[in-house]
Scaffold this active site. Structure first.
Site: not given
Ligand code: AGP
Length: 612
Positions: A2, A27, A76, A102-103, A485, A489, A492, A508, A607
């Site tokens: 947030c 963010r 968020w 926030n939190g 990685e 990418k 997301e 396997h 973010k």
């Protein structure tokens, strides 16, 4: 994460708050709101599900209102759906006090129950509304906003960054933090509160980073920082050394593309001033360790999340290869809860671009509580992790706005490779290797630039797989983390499911997935296990797999089984990840862009994940 923006001063607060919230959009959020105190000393609250432009649409009249005090928020969602009711600000029961937060207040249900027993009712599903009403409860007792906030925060358990205003006290903002970043911006006869420097950098470069359990009371003329026990805290004013241009897209369509193209510079900034040519070694001053201290390191524990965890895996490979020091790499969220065994001669590195990731911060604190030294590899100067570690190394990547991390990954990886060479040179690595490493590292920025010239070619390849539903990324050794990685990418930002796998491990299980609809992106560079990965890729080809190969310039063999080949320049093995990841970043970017998705603010993502 947030976003919080607050203003008190001589100007109109509304446009400043709106503009500040827009600078925090990257963010990630799903609703927005703001509260002001109008000239009749009434609280006015506006909030709306969706983007900030949706908020602006519901407040045309208010935009012509003048108020010199206000607080704003981008949410968020954690507790409660992303809708207007749950959007911040939330208010006390008398509609005098507005709060943005926030939190997570972990004991909000217990607090809510107590308030309901006192006759309170609630409109939203949020923990924030409980905190707002709790502050209102204490305000009714004391008629003092600062005291009411402190009493409420003493009962609240969990993480918060908050800003609060009260119509009875229209010249004051109260802000507080615990576990969620908050800064105080100092202007000329005006003050700003924000969860991120980006929101206020256009107004001031003078900031105070609040620490946990600090509360600041701000008026138009002054501010005072205290703790929950009313002890005065000395304010340390920092000067932010970058400007607004670093958080603007310029000619790029997205921040992510801009940041991919910044990597020749950002990688150079990661090693600039850290190479000691005459001794063929590396200096990382922020660790405050002598060569003798470095020699005493017997074990390294790396802790991180997401992309930072991937860079940590590369760190493990290169440190163990060069320094022969055992390295464990663990997700922060796992480390902190498994009662880890940390031997006394271990040092811990936490890696975090934002320096605010809640799980990484908690793991840092757990490791420190075990009595070992903890160092940070971070990007954001003055971030909580940077301030709580015993030392560390800034990666100097500059502002990374795109939610999908790119330049931070290559800069983190560069710092970890520097660390490996520095540790290697106090153990087994001779000056000749150190000299060759330094010479090769200096060529990397230009080699990245060469790869970036394949951007259009990579976009054409992206077109051939943009409608896939799954993808498999394969790499061996040092390139397995790069495969992870690349898969992250793609996941997301394009929402295509993708997995990174050690190439040999594919036999396997995942080989059952291979068919012409499953693109396989493989890193097959000329190194000591090249022949092995070629065999793995022949197995894929034999099952009609469509292979896109990242290969070393001049390697013609790979064309036999690859649908497409993206060539990258040759370099020494430990530096190869700095090059092999670039095509994967571009491939993911173009697929997401071709799918008309929100590349810089992918759905559901933030973010900086400052909640657990
Ligand atoms: C990477 O593209 C993601 N945005 C995410 O995995 C990120 O790396 C992770 O949340 C860790 O963030 P940090 O480096 O700021 O701690």
């Amino acid at each position: 994460m947030c976003g919080i923006v607050g203003y008190i001063g001589k100007k109109n607060a509304i446009p400043i708050i709106i503009e500040g919230l827009k600078r925090l959009e990257y963010r990630g959020y799903d609703s927005a709101g703001l509260a002001i105190i109008n000239d009749k000393r009434q609280l006015e609250v506006f909030k709306q599900k969706g983007k900030i432009v949706a908020l602006e649409r519901i407040m045309p009249q208010a935009q012509r209102t003048f108020s010199n005090i206000g607080i704003g928020h981008t949410r968020w969602a954690t507790h409660g759906k992303p809708n207007t009711i749950n959007a911040h600000p939330h208010t006390c029961s008398q509609n005098k006090i507005a709060l943005v937060h926030n939190g997570i207040i972990e004991n909000y249900i217990a607090l809510k129950t107590k308030l309901i027993d006192h006759g309170y009712s609630f409109d939203s599903e949020t923990d924030t509304e409980v905190l707002a009403k709790l502050i209102g409860f204490f305000y009714q007792q004391d008629n003092d906003l600062v005291i009411a906030v402190k009493k409420a925060l003493k009962l609240a358990k969990g993480a918060y960054g908050i800003a609060v205003i009260c119509s009875d006290d229209p010249s004051r903002i109260v802000a507080a933090r615990k576990g969620s970043p908050l800064i105080l911006g100092i202007g000329n006869d005006e003050f700003f509160v924000a969860s991120d420097v980006n929101a206020v950098i256009i107004h001031t470069h003078k900031v105070i980073y609040l620490n946990d359990d600090e509360i600041v009371s701000i008026t138009k003329d002054n501010f005072e920082i205290t703790n929950l026990d009313n002890e005065i805290i000395e304010a340390i004013v920092s000067e932010v050394d970058w400007d607004i241009s670093t958080i603007e897209k310029g000619d790029y369509k997205h921040f992510m593309l801009k940041e991919i193209f910044e990597q020749p510079v950002s990688v150079e900034n990661a090693f600039r001033g850290r190479l000691i040519s005459k001794m063929s070694t590396v200096r990382l001053g922020g660790l405050n360790m002598t060569p003798a201290d470095l020699r005493n390191i017997k074990k390294i524990q790396i802790i991180a999340c997401g992309t930072s965890w991937h860079s940590g895996l590369i760190g493990k490979f290169v440190i163990e290869s060069l320094a022969r020091i055992p390295v464990d790499v663990e997700y922060a969220s796992e480390f902190r809860y498994r009662n880890p065994i940390i031997t006394p001669d271990t040092i811990v590195f936490v890696i975090s671009q934002s320096g605010e990731t809640a799980d990484t911060l908690a793991a840092l604190r757990e490791a420190k509580a075990r009595g070992v030294k903890v160092f940070g590899i971070t990007n954001v100067v003055g971030s909580t992790i940077a301030r709580e570690t015993d030392g560390g190394v800034y990666i100097h990547a500059g502002n990374e706005i795109g939610v999908a991390s790119t330049k931070a990954f290559t800069s983190q990886t560069t710092v970890l490779i520097l660390l490996a060479v520095m540790l290697g040179r106090v153990n087994h690595i001779d000056p000749a290797y150190g000299k060759r490493f330094i010479n090769e590292l200096r060529l990397i920025p230009d080699k990245i630039q060469t790869i970036l010239q394949s951007n259009d070619y990579i976009r054409e390849i992206a077109k051939t797989i943009m409608n896939s539903t799954n993808a498999l990324y394969l790499g061996r050794g040092l390139h397995f983390p790069v495969a992870l990685e690349g898969a992250l990418k793609l996941k997301e930002i394009s929402y295509i499911h993708a997995e990174g796998y050690p190439a040999a491990e594919m036999k396997h299980g995942p080989i059952a997935l291979i068919d012409k609809n499953m693109p396989v992106i493989a890193i097959a560079l000329k190194d000591d296990i090249y022949d092995k990965i070629i065999s793995n890729l022949q197995e894929v080809k034999a099952r009609n797999g469509r292979i896109i190969t990242i290969a070393t310039q001049g390697d013609d063999l790979v064309t036999d089984f690859s649908q497409d080949v993206i060539y990258i320049p040759e370099t020494i093995d430990i530096l190869q990840p700095l090059l092999s990841v670039i095509p994967l970043q571009l491939l993911a970017y173009h697929i997401a862009d071709l799918r008309n998705l929100d590349v810089d603010q992918p759905r559901n993502l933030a973010k900086s994940v400052t909640v657990e």
